[in-house]
Design an enzyme around this catalytic site. Structure first.
Site, mmCIF file in Angstrom:
data_model
loop_
_atom_site.group_PDB
_atom_site.id
_atom_site.type_symbol
_atom_site.label_atom_id
_atom_site.label_comp_id
_atom_site.label_asym_id
_atom_site.label_seq_id
_atom_site.Cartn_x
_atom_site.Cartn_y
_atom_site.Cartn_z
ATOM 1 N N SER A 83 -14.773 -9.271 -10.070
ATOM 2 C CA SER A 83 -14.978 -10.565 -9.412
ATOM 3 C C SER A 83 -14.443 -11.669 -10.306
ATOM 4 O O SER A 83 -14.630 -11.633 -11.530
ATOM 5 C CB SER A 83 -16.470 -10.789 -9.129
ATOM 6 O OG SER A 83 -16.721 -12.120 -8.746
ATOM 7 N N SER A 109 8.501 0.072 24.806
ATOM 8 C CA SER A 109 9.462 -0.010 23.706
ATOM 9 C C SER A 109 8.962 -0.808 22.510
ATOM 10 O O SER A 109 8.861 -0.283 21.397
ATOM 11 C CB SER A 109 10.780 -0.600 24.211
ATOM 12 O OG SER A 109 11.722 -0.665 23.163
ATOM 13 N N THR A 169 21.714 9.865 27.631
ATOM 14 C CA THR A 169 21.193 8.523 27.863
ATOM 15 C C THR A 169 20.592 8.031 26.556
ATOM 16 O O THR A 169 20.426 8.806 25.604
ATOM 17 C CB THR A 169 20.137 8.528 28.990
ATOM 18 O OG1 THR A 169 19.809 7.178 29.342
ATOM 19 C CG2 THR A 169 18.866 9.245 28.554
ATOM 20 N N HIS A 212 -31.727 7.938 8.292
ATOM 21 C CA HIS A 212 -32.016 6.539 8.647
ATOM 22 C C HIS A 212 -31.946 5.635 7.409
ATOM 23 O O HIS A 212 -32.588 4.578 7.376
ATOM 24 C CB HIS A 212 -33.396 6.409 9.317
ATOM 25 C CG HIS A 212 -33.625 7.397 10.408
ATOM 26 N ND1 HIS A 212 -33.188 7.213 11.693
ATOM 27 C CD2 HIS A 212 -34.228 8.623 10.393
ATOM 28 C CE1 HIS A 212 -33.521 8.261 12.435
ATOM 29 N NE2 HIS A 212 -34.147 9.134 11.659
ATOM 30 N N TYR A 243 0.790 -1.227 0.000
ATOM 31 C CA TYR A 243 0.000 0.000 0.000
ATOM 32 C C TYR A 243 0.827 1.284 0.000
ATOM 33 O O TYR A 243 0.335 2.331 -0.407
ATOM 34 C CB TYR A 243 -0.953 0.013 1.202
ATOM 35 C CG TYR A 243 -1.917 -1.152 1.210
ATOM 36 C CD1 TYR A 243 -2.723 -1.418 0.102
ATOM 37 C CD2 TYR A 243 -2.013 -1.991 2.307
ATOM 38 C CE1 TYR A 243 -3.600 -2.489 0.094
ATOM 39 C CE2 TYR A 243 -2.891 -3.065 2.315
ATOM 40 C CZ TYR A 243 -3.678 -3.314 1.205
ATOM 41 O OH TYR A 243 -4.539 -4.375 1.209
#
Length: 478
Positions: free
Chosen positions: A285, A330, A107, A155, A15
């Site tokens: 299809s 992580s 760090t 609806h 994709y």
């Protein structure tokens, strides 16, 4: 081993394979950013007076920034079980003069968190440009069809007439609100900066002999070098994972908005009113060759579902981050956030393709309007009757009885407006309503002006900052 012989994420191979995000989120770019952060840190430390950081060391780091001995790095990580130290050793091997000052005072989260934030920011910038193009394409579709009258649906049942363009800007509004959420997140996004092992900045305070102003200046300087306007003033070892949750939530809004839009398109294609782009050699299809399935809208719904569900995982990552830091975050972050960014890119690319080729089946739309106008004109009749002093509730009751009786007839024959208004109750307004029926746009209220106004006053100004007016159309590989 060929790529077909091993599992790879469909996001990057199917994709998004041509997306710049694949490079932005790659291991090579991450490692390059780590090294760039070490360079920025060394530059800033030297600028603020640390004598042990020399220009020769910085120049050596710069000249070797993009040189990677991946077999050595993998071997070191296998031995050390620590990715940052594996890269530290590899970079030090390339830069013997600089080896002693690489990562000075820092760090692991200095490179990990800050590099992630740079990659996220760059990804968001690309996504916002794509997003702006998607919204712009939908705006063009809406303006083109601003006067095409269609049956409104509440609806999923017939309701007062609207225009295709007005429905289009309703979709655009949902997407625009998600765009604004992501854009606002981008503007407020904060850099971790230099905070030390538990966020106290003690290592840097030691390096600068207790001079807090220089530690503050170092934090500001590295943030500026990374081109961030905002930074966290306090952190533990990591920056707050709530910021990650906010990013994921912003993209989940895109997912929800896109799913609403694409579900509508699928329904309207089933009604024969819209048709998403169907390419010349496309097969709908394998068993039913005549089919034109809305597979692109269906794909968007599937991708949207991933975005909609992502905040739950982001929130648990935030909630499980213990004290100054644990590694509960992580593995999840390594998977979740790149996947969310790539999913958003895949979704937007497909949406852009849909909007660039979405067509209105005007003959069928017109036929559906003609079939329903005999009922939809009655709302106009009710308003006209109240103008003449008729009680609104009385008018509603008469119209309801008349319309329901006519609906039963519609199952076996065509019903026109004169039949639904045959009751003498409508004598004073019948001719006026019948005269309007010949042009159904008369029943769409302010659809045209609402469409024009929303695009001019809200949509265009909001996306203009990120819109690439030269962006071409999207061609999907699958």
């Amino acid at each position: 081993m060929a790529s077909e012989d091993k599992f790879e994420s469909v996001l990057s191979t199917r994709y998004c394979k041509n997306s710049p995000l694949v490079s932005i989120l790659s291991e090579t770019n991450k490692a390059t950013l780590w090294r760039q952060l070490w360079i920025w840190l060394a530059e800033a430390e030297k600028e603020l007076g640390l004598k042990q950081v020399t220009q020769d060391a910085i120049d050596e780091m710069k000249s070797n920034r993009d040189v990677f001995d991946w077999p050595f790095i993998r071997s070191e990580e296998r031995k050390l079980k620590h990715d940052v130290m594996a890269h530290n050793h590899a970079f030090g091997k390339l830069c013997p003069t600089a080896a002693g000052i690489i990562h000075l005072g820092a760090t692991s989260c200095f490179v990990q968190d800050n590099a992630d934030l740079i990659a996220y920011r760059d990804s968001i910038d690309h996504i916002l440009k794509r997003f702006a193009t998607v919204i712009d394409r939908l705006a063009a579709f809406s303006l083109k069809n601003k006067e095409v009258v269609t049956v409104g649906r509440t609806h999923y049942q017939t309701a007062s007439l609207v225009t295709v363009g007005k429905r289009g800007v309703l979709w655009a509004q949902e997407l625009l609100m998600a765009f604004q959420s992501l854009s606002e997140f981008r503007d407020k996004m904060r850099f971790r900066g230099i905070k030390g092992a538990t966020g106290t900045q003690d290592s840097f305070l030691t390096l600068f002999a207790g001079d807090e102003s220089k530690v503050e200046a170092l934090d500001e300087l590295v943030t500026k070098k990374a081109n961030f306007s905002n930074r966290f003033l306090i952190t533990g070892q990591t920056y707050s994972r709530q910021q990650d949750s906010q990013l994921v939530f912003s993209l989940s809004l895109l997912g929800a908005a896109a799913k609403k839009v694409c579900t509508d398109i699928r329904v309207l294609q089933a009604f024969g009113e819209l048709l998403e782009p169907f390419e010349k050699d496309q097969i709908g299809s394998s068993a039913m060759p005549y089919k034109k399935n809305p597979m692109k809208s269906e794909r968007c719904c599937a991708l949207s579902r991933k975005l909609i569900n992502a905040p739950q995982e982001a929130l648990t990552i935030l909630a499980d981050q213990g004290l100054e830091r644990t590694l509960d975050d992580s593995a999840g972050r390594r998977m979740l956030i790149p996947d969310v960014l790539l999913t958003a890119e895949a979704l937007l690319t497909t949406l852009q393709n849909i909007f660039e080729g979405l067509s209105v089946q005007t003959d069928n739309v017109k036929k559906i309007v003609e079939d329903e106008i005999a009922f939809l004109g009655l709302e106009k009749a009710m308003m006209m009757l109240t103008e003449e002093g008729v009680d609104r509730q009385q008018a509603h009751a008469v119209i309801r009885k008349t319309a329901l009786e006519a609906k039963q007839l519609q199952a076996t024959q065509k019903v026109d407006i004169r039949q639904t208004m045959a009751d003498p109750f409508f004598d004073s307004v019948r001719d006026r309503v019948v005269g309007l029926v010949n042009n159904p746009i008369n029943f769409t209220g302010r659809c045209v002006s609402q469409t024009e106004s929303f695009i001019a006053k809200e949509l265009k100004p909001t996306i203009d900052k990120y819109l690439d007016k030269s962006a071409g159309n999207v061609q999907l590989d699958v």
